[in-house]
Enzyme design. Structure first.
Site: not given
Length: 348
Positions: A88-90, A92
């Site tokens: 999950p990229c949130q 970063f």
């Protein structure tokens, strides 16, 4: 089995990356994710080479034991094992307003690294937000050092745009390709400014016309969010963006901003779509007004712009399905990147 390669998909969601791997000839054994709704989409749409559905393991990656995953690994008739995933990229993302120093989701990339050590794959693929190395330098460096420690001699990473690989969408992503036995490189763009990119209108033009708040009788995914009477008035006026609105229809929060005009913006039919987020069904969150109809794009249109097959099925509320679609790795992009990883890209 064409390539005699099998894979596990970490943080698999609805299966965008898995779909791309299957299309590249990889036998995906299973996907792991915590999302309850994504299980239906993942198993319904993704069929292995043996005719069975790819298995969906609904579990927090931080609680699953390597021993459990090792039981999924098939016999030695396969030559190589690919471990792939998009944590999950949130945490970063530059758009994330939370204190990322304390965001527990940051540990998910560390969990990915631990599984590289315990499962000993031959190939690794990772996808994330473009700013990952700068936004989380220590975590990213640790990930790369783990790969090197585990014998990955060839590691390539960089920022790509999904539109380079046939996705009708501007979508910049960070990708990493790693292999133990052969050199790898990120594949050269298939589509460029010179050749032209895939665009919005040809991608969604054949879908039935909808009004705001309607659902197509033959395809329940082809449904759009409703609009208030005031927002419908705004949408009927907007041809490009909200700067076209008369003073009395301008939102108070927009009257004193000099920022971009993506919110309440209409998609250009002759260009790739803007990046689809998990809220692409709302005209308030981006340039998501249909190019010719007075509504936000439908869930099916969002799925097509992400290059999911036209009959790909999803389960859940509108918000849940939009999240599954918006968070996905576009299958067409995934296929090109995985193919390059497996064969070794010659365009060095």
């Amino acid at each position: 089995m064409k390539n005699k390669i099998f894979a596990l998909d970490l943080f698999c969601g609805a299966g965008g990356l898995t779909r791309g791997m299957l299309d590249a000839g990889i036998d995906v054994v299973a996907g792991i994710d915590i999302d309850t709704d994504a299980k239906f989409a993942y198993e319904t749409n993704n069929i292995r080479q043996n005719g069975k559905s790819c298995q969906y393991i609904q579990q927090d990656i931080t609680t699953i034991s390597p021993a459990t995953l090792k039981k999924l690994l098939p016999s030695r008739r396969y030559k190589k094992f690919l471990l792939a995933g998009c944590a999950p990229c949130q945490p970063f993302s530059r758009k994330n307003n939370k204190d990322t120093k304390t965001d527990s989701r940051k540990t998910l990339l560390e969990e990915f690294a631990k599984l590289v050590s315990s499962l000993t794959p031959d190939l690794v693929f990772m996808e994330n937000v473009p700013g990952l190395p700068k936004l989380a330098p220590l975590i990213f460096t640790t990930f790369c050092n783990t790969l090197k420690k585990e014998g990955f001699k060839y590691i390539q990473y960089g920022v790509i745009d999904a539109k380079w690989y046939g996705v009708p969408q501007n979508r910049k992503r960070f990708v990493l390709l790693a292999a133990k036995t052969h050199s790898v490189s990120i594949p050269s763009p298939i589509f460029t400014e010179k050749t032209g990119f895939c665009t919005v209108y040809p991608t969604i033009a054949k879908l039935p016309v909808l009004k705001a708040g309607e659902q197509n009788a033959k395809d329940e995914l082809h449904r759009s969010a409703g609009l208030s009477p005031l927002n419908l008035r705004r949408v009927k006026i907007i041809k490009k963006n909200r700067s076209e609105l008369p003073e009395e229809l301008v939102l108070a929060c927009h009257k004193h901003t000099t920022g971009h005009h993506d919110a309440y913006g209409r998609m250009d039919p002759d260009k790739p779509a803007p990046t689809l987020t998990t809220r692409f069904f709302s005209i308030t969150t981006g340039r998501y007004i249909h190019p010719t109809q007075n509504r936000a794009i439908s869930l099916r249109e969002g799925a097509l712009l992400q290059t999911f097959p036209k009959n790909y099925q999803f389960h859940g509320s509108m918000q849940s399905i939009a999240k599954q679609i918006g968070n996905a790795v576009p299958p067409k992009m995934a296929k090109e990147l995985i193919s390059a990883l497996v064969t070794g890209n010659k365009n060095v």
